[in-house]
Write a protein that holds these residues in place. Structure first.
Motif, PDB file in Angstrom:
ATOM      1  N   LEU A 181       0.879  -1.168   0.134  1.00  0.00           N
ATOM      2  CA  LEU A 181      -0.289   0.100  -0.268  1.00  0.00           C
ATOM      3  C   LEU A 181       0.849   1.251  -0.018  1.00  0.00           C
ATOM      4  O   LEU A 181       1.665   1.355   0.992  1.00  0.00           O
ATOM      5  CB  LEU A 181      -0.963   0.052   1.342  1.00  0.00           C
ATOM      6  CG  LEU A 181      -1.985  -0.883   1.111  1.00  0.00           C
ATOM      7  CD1 LEU A 181      -2.737  -0.960   2.608  1.00  0.00           C
ATOM      8  CD2 LEU A 181      -2.814  -0.910  -0.041  1.00  0.00           C
ATOM      9  N   ALA A 182       0.939   1.905  -1.112  1.00  0.00           N
ATOM     10  CA  ALA A 182       1.574   3.062  -1.136  1.00  0.00           C
ATOM     11  C   ALA A 182       0.838   4.039  -0.458  1.00  0.00           C
ATOM     12  O   ALA A 182      -0.521   4.433  -0.445  1.00  0.00           O
ATOM     13  CB  ALA A 182       1.644   3.408  -2.715  1.00  0.00           C
ATOM     14  N   SER A 183       1.387   5.191   0.124  1.00  0.00           N
ATOM     15  CA  SER A 183       0.732   6.558   0.579  1.00  0.00           C
ATOM     16  C   SER A 183       0.349   7.587  -0.460  1.00  0.00           C
ATOM     17  O   SER A 183       1.187   7.918  -1.170  1.00  0.00           O
ATOM     18  CB  SER A 183       1.750   7.139   1.720  1.00  0.00           C
ATOM     19  OG  SER A 183       1.185   8.144   2.071  1.00  0.00           O
ATOM     20  N   LEU A 184      -0.686   7.748  -0.691  1.00  0.00           N
ATOM     21  CA  LEU A 184      -1.251   8.517  -1.468  1.00  0.00           C
ATOM     22  C   LEU A 184      -0.890   9.891  -1.190  1.00  0.00           C
ATOM     23  O   LEU A 184      -0.805  10.735  -2.142  1.00  0.00           O
ATOM     24  CB  LEU A 184      -2.937   8.417  -1.778  1.00  0.00           C
ATOM     25  CG  LEU A 184      -3.524   7.219  -2.208  1.00  0.00           C
ATOM     26  CD1 LEU A 184      -4.788   7.101  -2.357  1.00  0.00           C
ATOM     27  CD2 LEU A 184      -2.879   7.114  -3.983  1.00  0.00           C
ATOM     28  N   ALA A 210     -11.244   8.640  -7.048  1.00  0.00           N
ATOM     29  CA  ALA A 210     -10.347   8.720  -8.501  1.00  0.00           C
ATOM     30  C   ALA A 210     -10.747  10.021  -8.985  1.00  0.00           C
ATOM     31  O   ALA A 210      -9.953  10.751  -9.576  1.00  0.00           O
ATOM     32  CB  ALA A 210     -10.588   7.527  -9.163  1.00  0.00           C
ATOM     33  N   ILE A 211     -12.023  10.266  -9.106  1.00  0.00           N
ATOM     34  CA  ILE A 211     -12.453  11.510  -9.803  1.00  0.00           C
ATOM     35  C   ILE A 211     -12.034  12.539  -9.218  1.00  0.00           C
ATOM     36  O   ILE A 211     -11.589  13.752  -9.993  1.00  0.00           O
ATOM     37  CB  ILE A 211     -14.136  11.245  -9.983  1.00  0.00           C
ATOM     38  CG1 ILE A 211     -14.570  10.179 -10.676  1.00  0.00           C
ATOM     39  CG2 ILE A 211     -14.696  12.617 -10.545  1.00  0.00           C
ATOM     40  CD1 ILE A 211     -16.053   9.988 -10.783  1.00  0.00           C
ATOM     41  N   LEU A 212     -12.203  12.923  -7.873  1.00  0.00           N
ATOM     42  CA  LEU A 212     -11.583  13.819  -7.345  1.00  0.00           C
ATOM     43  C   LEU A 212     -10.262  14.129  -7.488  1.00  0.00           C
ATOM     44  O   LEU A 212      -9.815  15.343  -7.551  1.00  0.00           O
ATOM     45  CB  LEU A 212     -11.928  13.890  -5.874  1.00  0.00           C
ATOM     46  CG  LEU A 212     -13.364  14.176  -5.187  1.00  0.00           C
ATOM     47  CD1 LEU A 212     -13.607  13.722  -3.943  1.00  0.00           C
ATOM     48  CD2 LEU A 212     -13.944  15.530  -5.616  1.00  0.00           C
ATOM     49  N   ALA A 213      -9.274  12.979  -7.586  1.00  0.00           N
ATOM     50  CA  ALA A 213      -7.927  13.075  -7.792  1.00  0.00           C
ATOM     51  C   ALA A 213      -7.885  13.702  -9.082  1.00  0.00           C
ATOM     52  O   ALA A 213      -6.791  14.434  -9.258  1.00  0.00           O
ATOM     53  CB  ALA A 213      -7.367  11.785  -7.606  1.00  0.00           C
ATOM     54  N   TYR A 214      -8.461  13.354 -10.077  1.00  0.00           N
ATOM     55  CA  TYR A 214      -8.219  13.772 -11.370  1.00  0.00           C
ATOM     56  C   TYR A 214      -8.714  15.270 -11.638  1.00  0.00           C
ATOM     57  O   TYR A 214      -8.065  16.161 -12.188  1.00  0.00           O
ATOM     58  CB  TYR A 214      -9.182  12.896 -12.466  1.00  0.00           C
ATOM     59  CG  TYR A 214      -8.237  11.734 -12.988  1.00  0.00           C
ATOM     60  CD1 TYR A 214      -7.266  11.834 -13.932  1.00  0.00           C
ATOM     61  CD2 TYR A 214      -8.803  10.318 -12.647  1.00  0.00           C
ATOM     62  CE1 TYR A 214      -6.713  10.627 -14.373  1.00  0.00           C
ATOM     63  CE2 TYR A 214      -8.257   9.341 -13.067  1.00  0.00           C
ATOM     64  CZ  TYR A 214      -7.111   9.258 -13.736  1.00  0.00           C
ATOM     65  OH  TYR A 214      -6.640   8.295 -14.470  1.00  0.00           O
ATOM     66  N   ALA A 263      -1.347  13.741 -10.334  1.00  0.00           N
ATOM     67  CA  ALA A 263      -1.322  12.905 -11.133  1.00  0.00           C
ATOM     68  C   ALA A 263      -1.069  11.290 -10.819  1.00  0.00           C
ATOM     69  O   ALA A 263      -1.964  10.470 -11.525  1.00  0.00           O
ATOM     70  CB  ALA A 263      -0.556  13.292 -12.444  1.00  0.00           C
ATOM     71  N   GLU A 264      -0.372  11.121 -10.050  1.00  0.00           N
ATOM     72  CA  GLU A 264       0.005   9.907  -9.342  1.00  0.00           C
ATOM     73  C   GLU A 264      -1.284   9.155  -8.842  1.00  0.00           C
ATOM     74  O   GLU A 264      -1.401   8.207  -8.823  1.00  0.00           O
ATOM     75  CB  GLU A 264       1.612   9.828  -8.787  1.00  0.00           C
ATOM     76  CG  GLU A 264       1.791   8.325  -8.383  1.00  0.00           C
ATOM     77  CD  GLU A 264       1.971   7.302  -9.709  1.00  0.00           C
ATOM     78  OE1 GLU A 264       1.834   6.112  -9.503  1.00  0.00           O
ATOM     79  OE2 GLU A 264       2.127   8.062 -10.802  1.00  0.00           O
ATOM     80  N   GLN A 265      -1.705  10.036  -7.953  1.00  0.00           N
ATOM     81  CA  GLN A 265      -2.719   9.700  -7.078  1.00  0.00           C
ATOM     82  C   GLN A 265      -3.931   9.311  -7.991  1.00  0.00           C
ATOM     83  O   GLN A 265      -4.438   8.257  -7.667  1.00  0.00           O
ATOM     84  CB  GLN A 265      -3.375  10.879  -6.236  1.00  0.00           C
ATOM     85  CG  GLN A 265      -2.119  11.292  -5.091  1.00  0.00           C
ATOM     86  CD  GLN A 265      -2.958  12.594  -4.352  1.00  0.00           C
ATOM     87  OE1 GLN A 265      -3.925  13.095  -4.488  1.00  0.00           O
ATOM     88  NE2 GLN A 265      -2.167  12.849  -3.287  1.00  0.00           N
ATOM     89  N   ALA A 266      -4.021  10.027  -8.849  1.00  0.00           N
ATOM     90  CA  ALA A 266      -5.316   9.710  -9.985  1.00  0.00           C
ATOM     91  C   ALA A 266      -4.959   8.516 -10.332  1.00  0.00           C
ATOM     92  O   ALA A 266      -6.013   7.622 -10.413  1.00  0.00           O
ATOM     93  CB  ALA A 266      -5.398  11.058 -11.053  1.00  0.00           C
ATOM     94  N   ARG A 267      -3.828   8.146 -11.126  1.00  0.00           N
ATOM     95  CA  ARG A 267      -3.502   7.058 -11.812  1.00  0.00           C
ATOM     96  C   ARG A 267      -3.887   5.750 -10.822  1.00  0.00           C
ATOM     97  O   ARG A 267      -4.330   4.842 -11.103  1.00  0.00           O
ATOM     98  CB  ARG A 267      -2.047   7.148 -12.201  1.00  0.00           C
ATOM     99  CG  ARG A 267      -1.636   5.764 -12.794  1.00  0.00           C
ATOM    100  CD  ARG A 267      -2.366   5.343 -13.920  1.00  0.00           C
ATOM    101  NE  ARG A 267      -2.584   6.105 -15.186  1.00  0.00           N
ATOM    102  CZ  ARG A 267      -3.546   5.795 -16.091  1.00  0.00           C
ATOM    103  NH1 ARG A 267      -4.392   4.803 -16.060  1.00  0.00           N
ATOM    104  NH2 ARG A 267      -3.491   6.833 -17.012  1.00  0.00           N
TER     105      ARG A 267
END
Length: 90
Positions: A29-32, A67-71, A38-42
């Motif tokens: 589990l990577a820390s968002l 995911a949508i909020l990250a984008y 951009a990496e969070q969204a991906r």
């Protein structure tokens, strides 16, 4: 959160967790929070797609808004990001 020295009963075996392992996040589990938007969204997009492919629609629905909020936090979106948002909304 796990505490050091805490004993866990797993499969009938008792083991003590070392202090470093007790406070570390689970493996894989990577820390968002440490990623750029951009990496969070991906990462979140990949998670939604993976859950959907495995039939875990409840989990996909849980991560889709994230995911949508990250984008949307990335600023102006290119065509690829817009496509990804569209796929998540399906």
């Amino acid at each position: 959160m796990l505490r050091s020295g805490l004993l866990w009963l797993v499969c009938g075996l008792t083991c003590a967790l070392p202090a470093a392992a007790a406070d570390a996040p689970p493996a894989g589990l990577a820390s968002l929070a440490a990623m750029d938007p951009a990496e969070q969204a991906r990462q979140l997009y990949d998670r939604v797609v993976q859950y959907a492919e495995h039939g875990k629609l409840d989990s996909a629905k849980l991560f889709a808004p994230m995911a949508i909020l990250a984008y949307e936090s990335m600023g102006p979106l290119d065509h690829h990001a817009r496509y990804d948002i569209g796929m998540v909304r399906l």
